[in-house]
Write a protein that holds these residues in place. Structure first.
Motif, PDB file in Angstrom:
ATOM      1  N   GLU A   1       2.603  -2.120  -3.859  1.00 47.16           N
ATOM      2  CA  GLU A   1       1.409  -0.729  -3.776  1.00 47.16           C
ATOM      3  C   GLU A   1       0.414  -0.507  -2.221  1.00 47.16           C
ATOM      4  O   GLU A   1       0.121   0.319  -1.093  1.00 47.16           O
ATOM      5  N   THR A   2      -0.004  -1.987  -2.129  1.00 50.91           N
ATOM      6  CA  THR A   2      -1.409  -2.179  -0.658  1.00 50.91           C
ATOM      7  C   THR A   2      -0.290  -2.332   0.619  1.00 50.91           C
ATOM      8  O   THR A   2      -0.546  -1.729   1.806  1.00 50.91           O
ATOM      9  N   ALA A   3       0.974  -3.283   0.656  1.00 49.77           N
ATOM     10  CA  ALA A   3       1.623  -3.135   1.914  1.00 49.77           C
ATOM     11  C   ALA A   3       1.927  -1.315   2.206  1.00 49.77           C
ATOM     12  O   ALA A   3       2.217  -1.020   3.633  1.00 49.77           O
ATOM     13  N   VAL A   4       2.447  -1.137   1.040  1.00 51.84           N
ATOM     14  CA  VAL A   4       2.970   0.331   1.254  1.00 51.84           C
ATOM     15  C   VAL A   4       2.067   1.375   1.801  1.00 51.84           C
ATOM     16  O   VAL A   4       2.730   2.392   2.719  1.00 51.84           O
ATOM     17  N   SER A   5       0.706   1.189   1.128  1.00 53.00           N
ATOM     18  CA  SER A   5      -0.414   2.378   1.784  1.00 53.00           C
ATOM     19  C   SER A   5      -0.438   2.036   2.722  1.00 53.00           C
ATOM     20  O   SER A   5      -0.664   3.201   4.032  1.00 53.00           O
ATOM     21  N   GLU A   6      -0.194   0.735   3.520  1.00 56.47           N
ATOM     22  CA  GLU A   6      -1.176   0.636   4.401  1.00 56.47           C
ATOM     23  C   GLU A   6       0.179   0.993   5.842  1.00 56.47           C
ATOM     24  O   GLU A   6      -0.152   1.531   7.073  1.00 56.47           O
TER      25      GLU A   6
ATOM     26  N   ASP B   1       7.877   8.581  -6.892  1.00 62.00           N
ATOM     27  CA  ASP B   1       7.469   7.475  -7.054  1.00 62.00           C
ATOM     28  C   ASP B   1       6.789   6.451  -6.863  1.00 62.00           C
ATOM     29  O   ASP B   1       5.372   5.850  -6.692  1.00 62.00           O
ATOM     30  N   PHE B   2       6.725   6.917  -5.065  1.00 60.02           N
ATOM     31  CA  PHE B   2       5.466   6.320  -4.563  1.00 60.02           C
ATOM     32  C   PHE B   2       3.707   7.058  -4.014  1.00 60.02           C
ATOM     33  O   PHE B   2       3.129   6.735  -3.641  1.00 60.02           O
ATOM     34  N   LEU B   3       4.791   8.229  -4.421  1.00 59.51           N
ATOM     35  CA  LEU B   3       3.714   9.568  -3.600  1.00 59.51           C
ATOM     36  C   LEU B   3       2.271   9.275  -4.722  1.00 59.51           C
ATOM     37  O   LEU B   3       1.193   9.324  -4.364  1.00 59.51           O
ATOM     38  N   LEU B   4       2.939  10.038  -6.088  1.00 61.31           N
ATOM     39  CA  LEU B   4       2.173   9.729  -7.067  1.00 61.31           C
ATOM     40  C   LEU B   4       1.387   8.267  -7.260  1.00 61.31           C
ATOM     41  O   LEU B   4       0.217   8.577  -8.804  1.00 61.31           O
ATOM     42  N   GLU B   5       1.308   7.201  -6.750  1.00 61.68           N
ATOM     43  CA  GLU B   5       1.145   6.256  -7.199  1.00 61.68           C
ATOM     44  C   GLU B   5      -0.469   6.098  -6.884  1.00 61.68           C
ATOM     45  O   GLU B   5      -0.816   6.495  -5.832  1.00 61.68           O
ATOM     46  N   SER B   6      -1.920   5.554  -7.316  1.00 54.48           N
ATOM     47  CA  SER B   6      -2.780   5.297  -7.134  1.00 54.48           C
ATOM     48  C   SER B   6      -3.277   5.239  -5.479  1.00 54.48           C
ATOM     49  O   SER B   6      -4.165   5.842  -5.285  1.00 54.48           O
ATOM     50  N   PRO B   7      -3.101   3.972  -5.176  1.00 44.99           N
ATOM     51  CA  PRO B   7      -3.007   3.602  -4.160  1.00 44.99           C
ATOM     52  C   PRO B   7      -2.694   4.120  -2.499  1.00 44.99           C
ATOM     53  O   PRO B   7      -3.245   4.212  -2.029  1.00 44.99           O
ATOM     54  N   ASN B   8      -1.651   5.408  -3.117  1.00 42.11           N
ATOM     55  CA  ASN B   8      -1.037   5.910  -2.309  1.00 42.11           C
ATOM     56  C   ASN B   8      -1.975   7.590  -2.828  1.00 42.11           C
ATOM     57  O   ASN B   8      -1.355   8.582  -1.949  1.00 42.11           O
ATOM     58  N   SER B   9      -3.144   7.544  -2.955  1.00 44.06           N
ATOM     59  CA  SER B   9      -3.755   8.895  -3.713  1.00 44.06           C
ATOM     60  C   SER B   9      -3.980   9.817  -2.255  1.00 44.06           C
ATOM     61  O   SER B   9      -3.842  10.275  -1.860  1.00 44.06           O
ATOM     62  N   HIS B  10      -4.381   8.672  -1.208  1.00 52.20           N
ATOM     63  CA  HIS B  10      -4.810   9.553   0.252  1.00 52.20           C
ATOM     64  C   HIS B  10      -4.060  10.077   1.015  1.00 52.20           C
ATOM     65  O   HIS B  10      -3.836  10.934   1.767  1.00 52.20           O
TER      66      HIS B  10
END
Length: 345
Positions: free
Chosen positions: A199-204, A238-247
């Motif tokens: 999640e962190t790597a994807v968000s960055e 799947d990835f857009l609604l993950e909490s680390p990607n809320s921004h």
């Protein structure tokens, strides 16, 4: 009477085996296609060595593997640069040998020697090998082998992060639409892992490469291929609604171009795609801080949207009631927006 003639040869040590694997792989370079018999013999030698490696790593059903031998073999394989040879010789090797390499690779990657994951460290020092595995999707003979090995690699955050940031990541937008179904499906499985496992790597990554990523992703959502549209839409959720990607999601639902894509997918001929599109579309509508241009689009298209939503139903199922409740709320919000004054001014 001596029975030494029947005596089995001494098993190879891990050092000897690693050296034998290396030598047999290097020997392939000296054999040309013209020397068919010589090449066949060289391939047999590689196959025999890889089978021995598999046995040392996972036993043979009767003898359990020895943890010290596994650790020593892992260390020697890294020290002898066998990993690089294994990767680059995959196109030359036979199906059974490649299958055994995939099995061995999943074990080797997990081995820790003196508190160090040797094979992971080796890859971190030879990152171009990851790019090699990605590019191999273009070779349908070894695509599935390389895809399997690649997914083993990207279980590790540092290796997944490298591929996300590498120019070779963009190739996935092409590979998921390759004409060979098995290869395209495998590429999509790897693409999905890259966007969901860390999640962190994807968000960055999404924060840094937002515009170019979604520009290419829109092409997948508009694909003429039904499987590509459906898989891409599901993965987006799947990835857009993950909490680390809320921004990222907040940014996404504030842009008209993305809303238009979801509105188009709501009209898709496939009910499955319509339902999946609804689950992203509803986030645009339910957003309490909708930008003005989003409200304008919803108001201008409210009649068609309401018509589509009223006819939309997931069918029978446990989630049916929740879906109908959500749909009712979205219908009410679109009706409210359509009555807002001065949206056209």
């Amino acid at each position: 009477m001596s029975f030494s003639f029947f005596k089995q040869s001494r098993p190879r040590t891990p050092q000897e085996l690693a050296k034998a694997i290396k030598d047999s792989l290097v020997a392939l370079d000296s054999k040309t296609v013209a020397e068919v018999k010589a090449l066949e013999k060289a391939l047999e030698e590689v196959e025999k060595n890889i089978v021995t490696m598999r046995t040392m790593l996972s036993g043979d059903g009767e003898i359990e593997p020895n943890s010290d031998q596994i650790a020593q073999l892992t260390l020697e394989i890294c020290n002898e640069d066998v990993i690089s040879l294994l990767f680059h010789k995959l196109p030359t090797l036979g199906w059974e040998t490649r299958k055994n390499i995939v099995h061995c690779w999943s074990i080797l990657l997990k081995q820790k020697v003196d508190s160090v994951f040797c094979c992971v460290q080796y890859l971190e020092n030879h990152l171009e090998l990851l790019d090699f595995l990605v590019v191999c999707y273009d070779n349908k003979e070894i695509a599935l082998t390389c895809g399997h090995m690649l997914r083993e690699c990207i279980k590790l955050p540092t290796l997944a992060k490298y591929i996300l940031e590498s120019p070779s990541f963009e190739l996935f937008f092409k590979f998921v639409e390759l004409p060979t179904f098995d290869v395209a499906s495998d590429a999509f499985a790897t693409f999905k892992d890259l966007l969901t496992k860390h999640e962190t790597a994807v968000s960055e990554f999404l924060t840094t490469h937002y515009d170019e990523f979604f520009e290419q992703y829109e092409i997948l959502l508009a694909s003429a291929n039904y499987v590509t549209r459906r898989q891409s839409l599901k993965l987006l959720s799947d990835f857009l609604l993950e909490s680390p990607n809320s921004h990222i999601m907040k940014r996404y639902i504030a842009e008209v171009r993305h809303l238009k894509v979801m509105m188009t997918l709501l009209k898709d001929s496939s009910k499955n795609i319509q339902i999946s599109a609804f689950h992203i579309f509803k986030v645009f509508v339910a957003n309490p801080n909708k930008p003005r241009d989003i409200k304008v689009i919803l108001a201008k298209n409210h009649e068609r949207l309401l018509e589509l939503l009223h006819s939309l139903s997931p069918g029978k199922g446990a989630e049916d009631d929740q879906f109908e409740e959500e749909k009712e709320l979205i219908i009410k919000e679109i009706e409210r927006v359509s009555r807002l004054p001065r949206l056209d001014s």
